[in-house]
Design a protein around this motif. Sequence first.
Motif: not given
Length: 312
Positions: A118-127, A132-139, A143-147, A149-154
């Motif tokens: 739940e904490a990992a999902l809450n860290r994702l952007p709202e809505g 944003h490909v190419g934007h400084h926030s992409e990386r 990473a937040a999505i991967a975390k 996904d891993t947390a939900m799977r566990r």
Amino acid sequence: MLTITHTHETGTLIDGTAKGDGTAEVLKATGWRWGRSIGAWFIPNSRDHLPNGWKINRTATALRAAGFDVDTDVSYEHRPTAEVEAGKIERQQGRVDALDAKADRKATAEEAATQRAEAALNRLPEGGEPIHVGHHSERGHRAAIAKADTAMRRSVEAFRDAEIARGRAEAAAHTTDARYAPVTVANRIEKLGAEIRKMQRQTEGPVYGATGIRPATADEHARRLARLTPYIEEKRNQLGYWEGVRAAQIETGKATGYDRATVKKGDRVKVRGHWHEVVRVNAKTVSVSTDYSWTDTVPYAEIQELRNPAAA
């Protein structure tokens, strides 16, 4: 020197083995298992039983053929069945307690994993904001999505582990009750009686040799009797114990005590929640009508209730 030992309380074990000495291959091939909790090889289901001479001799022969020196120390004494059953109940309760504790630990781990997800999902952007490909926030976004996904799977895996652990604990909690179920007790009594009669026939039966069948000599009969007597006595002790259990169950109303003397043709009997008419009364069973063209055979112990239409 390897020593194969057997007592009624500990079962069949072997002393003197070492990791990598070559005994493991032989023992596995002859039906032994490694007991991690006891730190020794053992024959499965040998505890609370008299020794299986065939398996012990087969193992000793195989080990000697592999170059090992083998000795045996085998006891043919048996403990009273009441003592054996008390030990089984105590061990089963210990197993239930251990599984309950494990289930609690798994439940705690599952709750923690859910909170992390739940904490990992809450860290994702709202809505559900797209990356944003190419934007400084992409990386950081990826990473937040991967975390998450891993947390939900566990979290899902932890939930599954907790459910499995709880199921095992609940199943273990009902093991003793199932062992003492009235129908199970009645069936065990029938089985023990059959085993005793079979061994008694073996002590008196003929000899099957290369030249055919012939009567056993007095010496052969004496050797058979000496070999089988401990096993017959053990079975008789078990039979007496379970007959006492069944008598107590009948006296308290936990089990029905119907037999050939109480059930008559034309009576109505309740079996597994359904009523049937008795078509024929046998020595150990009754034949009952069905909705089809054939009858079913039911042991007396499975009759839950009896009604006599004529008397009613």
